[in-house]
Design a protein around this motif. Structure first.
Motif, PDB file in Angstrom:
ATOM      1  N   CYS A   1     -29.415 -30.841 -10.466  1.00 23.85           N
ATOM      2  CA  CYS A   1     -28.367 -30.211  -9.663  1.00 23.85           C
ATOM      3  C   CYS A   1     -28.881 -29.768  -8.299  1.00 23.85           C
ATOM      4  O   CYS A   1     -28.382 -28.805  -7.728  1.00 23.85           O
ATOM      5  N   GLU A   2     -29.896 -30.483  -7.780  1.00 25.05           N
ATOM      6  CA  GLU A   2     -30.449 -30.110  -6.475  1.00 25.05           C
ATOM      7  C   GLU A   2     -29.394 -30.176  -5.377  1.00 25.05           C
ATOM      8  O   GLU A   2     -29.321 -29.286  -4.523  1.00 25.05           O
ATOM      9  N   ALA A   3     -28.561 -31.229  -5.404  1.00 26.56           N
ATOM     10  CA  ALA A   3     -27.537 -31.383  -4.367  1.00 26.56           C
ATOM     11  C   ALA A   3     -26.529 -30.242  -4.428  1.00 26.56           C
ATOM     12  O   ALA A   3     -26.118 -29.699  -3.393  1.00 26.56           O
TER      13      ALA A   3
ATOM     14  N   GLU B   1     -16.753 -31.719 -10.862  1.00 24.96           N
ATOM     15  CA  GLU B   1     -18.109 -31.176 -10.856  1.00 24.96           C
ATOM     16  C   GLU B   1     -18.430 -30.437  -9.554  1.00 24.96           C
ATOM     17  O   GLU B   1     -19.482 -29.802  -9.439  1.00 24.96           O
ATOM     18  N   ALA B   2     -17.540 -30.526  -8.570  1.00 21.27           N
ATOM     19  CA  ALA B   2     -17.810 -29.905  -7.273  1.00 21.27           C
ATOM     20  C   ALA B   2     -17.683 -28.385  -7.367  1.00 21.27           C
ATOM     21  O   ALA B   2     -16.894 -27.863  -8.159  1.00 21.27           O
ATOM     22  N   PRO B   3     -18.460 -27.662  -6.563  1.00 19.50           N
ATOM     23  CA  PRO B   3     -18.351 -26.200  -6.590  1.00 19.50           C
ATOM     24  C   PRO B   3     -17.024 -25.728  -6.009  1.00 19.50           C
ATOM     25  O   PRO B   3     -16.431 -26.396  -5.165  1.00 19.50           O
ATOM     26  N   GLU B   4     -16.575 -24.589  -6.470  1.00 14.70           N
ATOM     27  CA  GLU B   4     -15.361 -23.981  -5.953  1.00 14.70           C
ATOM     28  C   GLU B   4     -15.708 -22.637  -5.323  1.00 14.70           C
ATOM     29  O   GLU B   4     -16.667 -21.977  -5.722  1.00 14.70           O
ATOM     30  N   TYR B   5     -14.906 -22.258  -4.335  1.00 15.17           N
ATOM     31  CA  TYR B   5     -15.120 -20.999  -3.624  1.00 15.17           C
ATOM     32  C   TYR B   5     -13.814 -20.208  -3.645  1.00 15.17           C
ATOM     33  O   TYR B   5     -12.750 -20.722  -3.989  1.00 15.17           O
TER      34      TYR B   5
ATOM     35  N   ASP C   1     -24.650 -29.767 -15.504  1.00 18.94           N
ATOM     36  CA  ASP C   1     -24.914 -30.553 -16.711  1.00 18.94           C
ATOM     37  C   ASP C   1     -26.361 -30.371 -17.137  1.00 18.94           C
ATOM     38  O   ASP C   1     -27.285 -30.724 -16.401  1.00 18.94           O
ATOM     39  N   CYS C   2     -26.571 -29.812 -18.319  1.00 17.22           N
ATOM     40  CA  CYS C   2     -27.923 -29.598 -18.851  1.00 17.22           C
ATOM     41  C   CYS C   2     -28.157 -30.439 -20.104  1.00 17.22           C
ATOM     42  O   CYS C   2     -28.783 -29.992 -21.071  1.00 17.22           O
ATOM     43  N   GLY C   3     -27.634 -31.654 -20.120  1.00 18.03           N
ATOM     44  CA  GLY C   3     -27.818 -32.540 -21.260  1.00 18.03           C
ATOM     45  C   GLY C   3     -26.748 -32.313 -22.309  1.00 18.03           C
ATOM     46  O   GLY C   3     -25.572 -32.650 -22.101  1.00 18.03           O
TER      47      GLY C   3
ATOM     48  N   LEU D   1     -23.345 -25.798 -18.292  1.00 20.66           N
ATOM     49  CA  LEU D   1     -23.213 -24.404 -17.895  1.00 20.66           C
ATOM     50  C   LEU D   1     -22.077 -24.278 -16.888  1.00 20.66           C
ATOM     51  O   LEU D   1     -22.082 -24.954 -15.857  1.00 20.66           O
ATOM     52  N   GLN D   2     -21.139 -23.423 -17.186  1.00 18.70           N
ATOM     53  CA  GLN D   2     -20.059 -23.139 -16.250  1.00 18.70           C
ATOM     54  C   GLN D   2     -20.406 -21.832 -15.546  1.00 18.70           C
ATOM     55  O   GLN D   2     -20.293 -20.754 -16.116  1.00 18.70           O
ATOM     56  N   LEU D   3     -20.887 -21.949 -14.320  1.00 14.99           N
ATOM     57  CA  LEU D   3     -21.258 -20.777 -13.541  1.00 14.99           C
ATOM     58  C   LEU D   3     -19.993 -20.117 -13.010  1.00 14.99           C
ATOM     59  O   LEU D   3     -19.218 -20.740 -12.288  1.00 14.99           O
ATOM     60  N   ILE D   4     -19.800 -18.856 -13.363  1.00 10.87           N
ATOM     61  CA  ILE D   4     -18.609 -18.118 -12.950  1.00 10.87           C
ATOM     62  C   ILE D   4     -19.033 -16.961 -12.061  1.00 10.87           C
ATOM     63  O   ILE D   4     -19.790 -16.084 -12.481  1.00 10.87           O
TER      64      ILE D   4
END
Length: 298
Positions: free
Chosen positions: A29-31, A71-75, A97-99, A103-106
């Motif tokens: 997820c570097e990008a 999969e794109a980030p939201e703001y 995506d961790c395999g 993880l859904q970062l909230i």
């Protein structure tokens, strides 16, 4: 089928960047990490007034969004505390995506409190907030992340610290040299000191936890005025505690840097009552990139 685990994260700032950097070491997820960090740095520059945006916050928010990419980030937009309470663009959510697990970062304004109210099993926040909220005050101070869980009363919360992320900035003693008179600037010096100790507003409980109640009994907490730099206020009062990385600003005001009292670091936390096998796997994944540091709590 991949399982999705919601994780509470800060909406902006150094702690969120630390989370993204950690995730980039354990997932592809570097990008995403670079995109979110660069966007929020630009928004911070707008907030600080060092950059003049070409568009308003709603237009910028639309530019950052890609509704065709799940999969794109939201703001999102929040009211800022500046005069007039303008809108500020902050992080809202993203999926990593961790395999076998996603993880859904909230984004949350106060991830630690979201864990305390059982909204999440896992989350990231500053260790400072744990000290401010739930660490018990004792006669002896504490100086490391590894000591935090020992100071949490199980009756107060189910939240525990799992590991630190290494983005360390220290709460550091600072003093004018004439006050020291050749003495070492450490906890023992503060213990013998009677008089003012300059700290940031609302940090009384944190400093009491770090120094211990025996040390702070004879201390008078004083605070910088709204328009004064913390280092300048410490120089005026003679002795204080403030966050420092290089200490260059403190030295400009003639201050001597002393003992690093406590690491202000982003930490991974769990609500123990909300755990399970999947949560344990995520904890292990997020902790595996940690080298031998002072904190590997299980």
């Amino acid at each position: 089928m991949s399982r999705t685990v919601p994780v509470a994260v800060p909406r902006k700032g150094r702690p969120l960047e630390a989370v993204l950097e950690r995730l980039a070491t354990v997932a592809d997820c570097e990008a995403l990490a670079d995109s979110v960090s660069s966007t929020l740095r630009y928004e911070k520059a707008i907030t600080k007034g060092t950059t003049e945006p070409e568009h308003g916050p709603y237009e910028r928010l639309a530019d950052y969004s890609d509704p065709t990419d799940p999969e794109a980030p939201e703001y999102t937009l929040l009211r800022d505390s500046r005069d007039g309470f303008p809108r500020r663009v902050v992080f809202d959510s993203a999926t990593v995506d961790c395999g076998d697990t996603k993880l859904q970062l909230i984004g949350r304004e106060e991830p630690f409190r979201a864990l305390r109210t059982h909204e999440f099993a896992l989350g990231f926040d500053s260790a400072d907030l744990v000290l401010e909220e739930v660490v018990e005050l004792q006669p002896e101070g504490l100086g490391s992340l590894a000591e935090i869980n020992q100071r949490i009363n199980p009756k107060d919360t189910d939240v525990r610290v799992v590991t630190g992320l290494g983005d360390t900035v220290y709460h550091t003693l600072m003093a004018m040299p004439e006050l020291l008179n050749g003495a070492d600037l450490d906890r023992a010096f503060v213990d013998a000191h009677t008089g003012p100790l300059c700290i940031s507003p609302r940090y009384e409980r944190l400093i009491e936890a770090v120094l211990g109640t025996d040390v702070t009994d004879d201390i008078e907490f004083v605070y910088p005025s709204e328009d004064a730099e913390e280092e300048a206020a410490i120089a005026d009062s003679g002795l204080g505690v403030y966050l420092t990385m290089t200490g260059s600003t403190a030295r400009e005001y003639g201050l001597v840097l002393g003992e690093h009292l406590f690491p202000s670091e982003t930490v991974l936390m769990e609500n123990a009552s909300e755990g399970g096998e999947t949560v344990d796997q995520i904890k292990a994944l997020l902790s595996e990139a940690v080298e031998e540091t002072e904190l590997r709590v299980q």
